[in-house]
Scaffold this motif. Structure first.
Motif, PDB file in Angstrom:
ATOM      1  N   ALA A  80     -11.952  -0.560   0.268  1.00 48.58           N
ATOM      2  CA  ALA A  80     -12.094  -0.505  -1.192  1.00 48.58           C
ATOM      3  C   ALA A  80     -13.463  -1.017  -1.609  1.00 48.58           C
ATOM      4  O   ALA A  80     -14.118  -0.436  -2.484  1.00 48.58           O
ATOM      5  CB  ALA A  80     -10.994  -1.329  -1.857  1.00 48.58           C
TER       6      ALA A  80
ATOM      7  N   THR B 164       0.828  -1.200   0.000  1.00 50.29           N
ATOM      8  CA  THR B 164       0.000   0.000   0.000  1.00 50.29           C
ATOM      9  C   THR B 164       0.871   1.263   0.000  1.00 50.29           C
ATOM     10  O   THR B 164       2.088   1.188   0.175  1.00 50.29           O
ATOM     11  CB  THR B 164      -0.909   0.034   1.248  1.00 50.29           C
ATOM     12  OG1 THR B 164      -0.093   0.209   2.422  1.00 50.29           O
ATOM     13  CG2 THR B 164      -1.712  -1.260   1.395  1.00 50.29           C
TER      14      THR B 164
ATOM     15  N   VAL C 265      -1.751  -2.483  -8.595  1.00 48.77           N
ATOM     16  CA  VAL C 265      -2.955  -1.660  -8.573  1.00 48.77           C
ATOM     17  C   VAL C 265      -2.522  -0.201  -8.632  1.00 48.77           C
ATOM     18  O   VAL C 265      -1.705   0.245  -7.821  1.00 48.77           O
ATOM     19  CB  VAL C 265      -3.781  -1.900  -7.287  1.00 48.77           C
ATOM     20  CG1 VAL C 265      -5.070  -1.067  -7.338  1.00 48.77           C
ATOM     21  CG2 VAL C 265      -4.113  -3.374  -7.108  1.00 48.77           C
TER      22      VAL C 265
ATOM     23  N   ILE D  12      -8.269  -0.227  -8.698  1.00 49.84           N
ATOM     24  CA  ILE D  12      -8.901  -1.160  -7.762  1.00 49.84           C
ATOM     25  C   ILE D  12     -10.307  -1.554  -8.223  1.00 49.84           C
ATOM     26  O   ILE D  12     -10.776  -2.661  -7.918  1.00 49.84           O
ATOM     27  CB  ILE D  12      -8.926  -0.562  -6.331  1.00 49.84           C
ATOM     28  CG1 ILE D  12      -9.274  -1.641  -5.296  1.00 49.84           C
ATOM     29  CG2 ILE D  12      -9.882   0.615  -6.255  1.00 49.84           C
ATOM     30  CD1 ILE D  12      -8.253  -2.754  -5.183  1.00 49.84           C
TER      31      ILE D  12
ATOM     32  N   LEU E  70     -10.384  -5.521  -7.523  1.00 49.51           N
ATOM     33  CA  LEU E  70     -11.097  -6.106  -6.375  1.00 49.51           C
ATOM     34  C   LEU E  70     -12.109  -7.165  -6.801  1.00 49.51           C
ATOM     35  O   LEU E  70     -12.135  -8.251  -6.209  1.00 49.51           O
ATOM     36  CB  LEU E  70     -11.761  -5.013  -5.534  1.00 49.51           C
ATOM     37  CG  LEU E  70     -12.414  -5.522  -4.237  1.00 49.51           C
ATOM     38  CD1 LEU E  70     -11.371  -6.163  -3.324  1.00 49.51           C
ATOM     39  CD2 LEU E  70     -13.127  -4.393  -3.512  1.00 49.51           C
TER      40      LEU E  70
ATOM     41  N   ILE F 182      -4.171   0.739  -1.991  1.00 53.31           N
ATOM     42  CA  ILE F 182      -3.496  -0.510  -2.359  1.00 53.31           C
ATOM     43  C   ILE F 182      -2.680  -0.298  -3.625  1.00 53.31           C
ATOM     44  O   ILE F 182      -3.133   0.315  -4.589  1.00 53.31           O
ATOM     45  CB  ILE F 182      -4.531  -1.624  -2.584  1.00 53.31           C
ATOM     46  CG1 ILE F 182      -5.315  -1.902  -1.297  1.00 53.31           C
ATOM     47  CG2 ILE F 182      -3.858  -2.905  -3.082  1.00 53.31           C
ATOM     48  CD1 ILE F 182      -6.530  -2.806  -1.487  1.00 53.31           C
TER      49      ILE F 182
END
Length: 214
Positions: free
Chosen positions: A113, A20, A52, A79, A83, A31
């Motif tokens: 997120a 991160t 990411v 993301i 995700l 992230i």
């Protein structure tokens, strides 16, 4: 068979690690890399790995620690794309256990997120290898429960290096080492593991605040 009654030898674990831009999503950190390993019965079922794009510059100290640069992330997916792909890889909440080293850190970013993307976070059972290690390993065996320390203790083939997939692989080996030791605690099913982790976390909180001498 319900996940809770599944024996640990047959349970499916998804071991995840993140890199991160900072310490907390509540302070604007995001992230930059997700790595995960899925295992069952000691068998590797698959890996997940992706950079990411955090849509913000990476602090210099993070680049120095991880080796991840702004240039490396410039063309990485955001993301919003990653995700859902990670959740698909992880699988259904009633079929897998999510594992991480210092799990509250990783889960705080993943859940944050999901919230931002209006994605319902699955009700996964989660396990923190730090909590388990503190309960089954004595200070005579390990001076602390840092990932690097435990990797050295268990002799993992993959060394932690502040990169998501390698750290997830090392955590997976540590998890297997810890699970082997849980038999002596009569922990043989997923339900027993979750109860053990819950009790261990409670004991450790008491010790931290000086409320117990256990």
């Amino acid at each position: 068979m319900a996940l809770g009654t599944t024996s640990l030898s047959q349970a499916t674990f998804v071991v995840v690690d993140l890199e991160t831009t900072g310490a907390s999503p509540n302070k604007g950190a995001a992230i930059t890399e997700i790595g995960a390993v899925k295992v069952r019965s000691g068998e590797y079922l698959g890996n997940f790995e992706s950079f990411v794009n955090p849509l913000s510059p990476i602090p210099d100290y993070i680049t120095q620690m991880t080796g991840i640069t702004d240039l490396m992330l410039a063309k990485a997916p955001v993301i919003d794309e990653i995700l859902p792909a990670f959740l698909e890889f992880a699988g259904k909440h009633n079929e897998v256990i999510i594992v991480a080293h210092n799990a509250p850190f990783d889960l705080s970013f993943l859940k944050s997120a999901a919230k931002e993307l209006d994605i319902m976070w699955p009700k996964y059972k989660t396990l923190d290898t730090v909590t388990i290690a503190r309960q089954v390993l004595t200070k005579e065996k390990v001076p602390n429960c840092k990932l690097q320390t435990l990797a050295q203790y268990f002799g993992t083939t993959t060394q932690p290096n502040h990169r998501a997939l390698d750290d997830a692989k090392a955590t997976t080996e540590i998890l297997h080492g810890l699970l082997e030791r849980l038999g002596s605690f009569d922990v043989n099913t997923v339900d027993a593991l979750m109860e053990f982790a819950k009790t261990a976390a409670h004991i450790q909180r008491q010790n931290y605040w000086g409320l117990s001498s256990i």
